[in-house]
Motif scaffolding. Structure first.
Motif, short mmCIF file in Angstrom:
data_model
loop_
_atom_site.label_atom_id
_atom_site.label_comp_id
_atom_site.label_asym_id
_atom_site.label_seq_id
_atom_site.Cartn_x
_atom_site.Cartn_y
_atom_site.Cartn_z
N GLU A 68 0.82 -1.21 0.00
CA GLU A 68 0.00 0.00 0.00
C GLU A 68 0.86 1.27 0.00
OE1 GLU A 68 -3.56 2.01 2.71
OE2 GLU A 68 -3.10 -0.13 2.88
N LYS A 69 1.96 1.25 0.76
CA LYS A 69 2.85 2.41 0.82
C LYS A 69 3.49 2.69 -0.53
CE LYS A 69 6.80 4.35 3.31
NZ LYS A 69 7.79 4.10 4.41
N ARG A 70 3.95 1.63 -1.20
CA ARG A 70 4.59 1.82 -2.52
C ARG A 70 3.58 2.33 -3.53
NH1 ARG A 70 7.05 3.91 -5.85
NH2 ARG A 70 7.68 2.89 -7.78
N ARG A 71 2.36 1.80 -3.49
CA ARG A 71 1.33 2.29 -4.41
C ARG A 71 1.03 3.76 -4.16
NH1 ARG A 71 -3.52 0.44 -3.83
NH2 ARG A 71 -3.23 -1.01 -2.09
N ALA A 72 0.98 4.16 -2.90
CA ALA A 72 0.73 5.56 -2.56
C ALA A 72 1.86 6.45 -3.07
CB ALA A 72 0.58 5.72 -1.05
N GLN A 73 3.10 5.99 -2.97
CA GLN A 73 4.23 6.77 -3.47
C GLN A 73 4.15 6.94 -4.98
OE1 GLN A 73 7.46 4.34 -2.01
NE2 GLN A 73 7.76 5.60 -0.18
N ALA A 74 3.88 5.84 -5.69
CA ALA A 74 3.78 5.90 -7.14
C ALA A 74 2.61 6.77 -7.58
CB ALA A 74 3.63 4.48 -7.71
N ARG A 75 1.49 6.63 -6.87
CA ARG A 75 0.30 7.43 -7.18
C ARG A 75 0.57 8.92 -6.96
NH1 ARG A 75 -2.83 4.73 -4.10
NH2 ARG A 75 -2.82 6.08 -2.27
N GLY A 76 1.23 9.26 -5.86
CA GLY A 76 1.48 10.66 -5.55
C GLY A 76 2.43 11.33 -6.52
N SER A 77 3.39 10.58 -7.04
CA SER A 77 4.39 11.18 -7.92
C SER A 77 4.00 11.13 -9.39
CB SER A 77 5.74 10.48 -7.73
OG SER A 77 5.66 9.11 -8.10
N ALA A 78 3.17 10.15 -9.79
CA ALA A 78 2.97 9.90 -11.21
C ALA A 78 1.55 10.08 -11.72
CB ALA A 78 3.44 8.49 -11.56
N VAL A 79 0.56 10.19 -10.81
CA VAL A 79 -0.85 10.19 -11.24
C VAL A 79 -1.54 11.48 -10.79
CG1 VAL A 79 -3.06 8.96 -11.18
CG2 VAL A 79 -0.91 7.67 -11.03
N GLY A 80 -2.26 12.08 -11.71
CA GLY A 80 -3.09 13.23 -11.39
C GLY A 80 -4.55 12.87 -11.59
N PHE A 81 -5.36 12.96 -10.53
CA PHE A 81 -6.78 12.61 -10.58
C PHE A 81 -7.64 13.87 -10.70
CE2 PHE A 81 -5.22 8.80 -8.45
CZ PHE A 81 -5.97 7.80 -9.04
N ILE A 82 -8.63 13.80 -11.58
CA ILE A 82 -9.68 14.82 -11.62
C ILE A 82 -10.98 14.08 -11.32
CG2 ILE A 82 -10.87 16.56 -13.01
CD1 ILE A 82 -8.26 16.63 -14.73
N PHE A 83 -11.46 14.23 -10.08
CA PHE A 83 -12.63 13.49 -9.63
C PHE A 83 -13.92 14.22 -10.00
CE2 PHE A 83 -9.25 12.31 -6.62
CZ PHE A 83 -9.32 10.92 -6.70
N GLN A 84 -14.97 13.44 -10.26
CA GLN A 84 -16.27 14.01 -10.58
C GLN A 84 -16.82 14.81 -9.39
OE1 GLN A 84 -19.01 11.05 -11.94
NE2 GLN A 84 -20.56 12.52 -12.59
N GLN A 85 -16.48 14.38 -8.16
CA GLN A 85 -16.99 15.05 -6.96
C GLN A 85 -16.03 16.13 -6.44
OE1 GLN A 85 -16.79 11.63 -7.19
NE2 GLN A 85 -18.95 11.30 -7.68
#
Length: 235
Positions: free
Chosen positions: A81-98
């Motif tokens: 979970e920690k590694r996924r959070a690191q990868a998500r924080g550095s590489a993914v930008g979310f635009i949520f409907q809400q």
């Protein structure tokens, strides 16, 4: 556009959840998808077809029940979970409907939030970078307003600025123009495409709007838990 190694690869990915009556709801039944840097993909499907679930898996918020996924060459099933959070924080930008804005933070503070986890220039210049991105989405005069003082369309633009401020490798947009008027929606889609092109990022959009879907290079229909590919447009 296809450049270099794939950013995300999904192979026969399924996702199911256990219901309160101990039954199982099968959301995705076998999705195959490869996303390369520079790709612009659109995914359409009826409400409840699993589009948001698929977006969450692509963005490392969720994991497949079965099947294989790699992100930047790394098998997701081996990520904690920690590694996924690191990868998500550095590489993914979310635009949520809400939108998911922090109610007690100003527009500037909301956009600065992802930069608190950055390093080097991005961290030390976080306020300037956040202000510049808000200016790009037309909110340069609303930096110090909280979400309650902004219209739905303005809140959506803050959410978009927050997603783009770190120049992510993968931009995931869930109905990015849903709260915007036609003119502003067109401007926002142009901005998303522009920022993605500048950084070589992939852009994946979930939308019910056929005009927004048509802007993508490649189109998919999600139904019966699987992706059906559509037309690929030459870049």
């Amino acid at each position: 556009m296809t450049v270099g190694e794939p950013l995300a690869v999904l192979t026969k990915v399924t996702r199911s959840v256990v219901l309160p009556d101990h039954g199982t709801l099968q959301i995705l039944t076998g999705v195959d998808l490869t996303v390369y840097p520079g790709d612009h993909l659109s995914i359409v499907g009826r409400s409840g077809s699993g589009k948001s679930t698929l977006l969450n898996i692509l963005g490392l918020l969720d994991v497949p029940t079965t099947g294989l996924m790699t992100f930047a060459g790394e098998p997701v099933e081996r990520m904690g979970e920690k590694r996924r959070a690191q990868a998500r924080g550095s590489a993914v930008g979310f635009i949520f409907q809400q939108f998911n804005l922090l109610a007690e933070r100003t527009a500037l503070e909301n956009v600065m939030t992802p930069l608190l986890y950055a390093r080097g220039r991005q961290f030390w210049q976080r306020e300037r970078l956040a202000a510049a991105m808000l200016d790009r989405v037309g909110l340069g005069s609303r930096l110090h307003d909280r979400p309650s003082k902004l219209s739905g369309g303005e809140q959506q633009r803050v959410a978009i600025a927050r997603a783009l401020v770190r120049s992510p490798q993968l931009i995931l947009a869930d109905e990015p123009t849903g709260a915007l008027d036609i003119a502003t929606g067109a401007y926002v889609m142009d901005l998303l495409a522009e920022v993605a092109a500048e950084s070589g990022a992939a852009l994946v959009t979930i939308t019910h709007d056929p005009k927004v879907a048509a802007l993508a290079q490649e189109h998919f229909l999600l139904q019966d838990g699987q992706l059906e590919p559509g037309l690929r447009v030459a870049a």
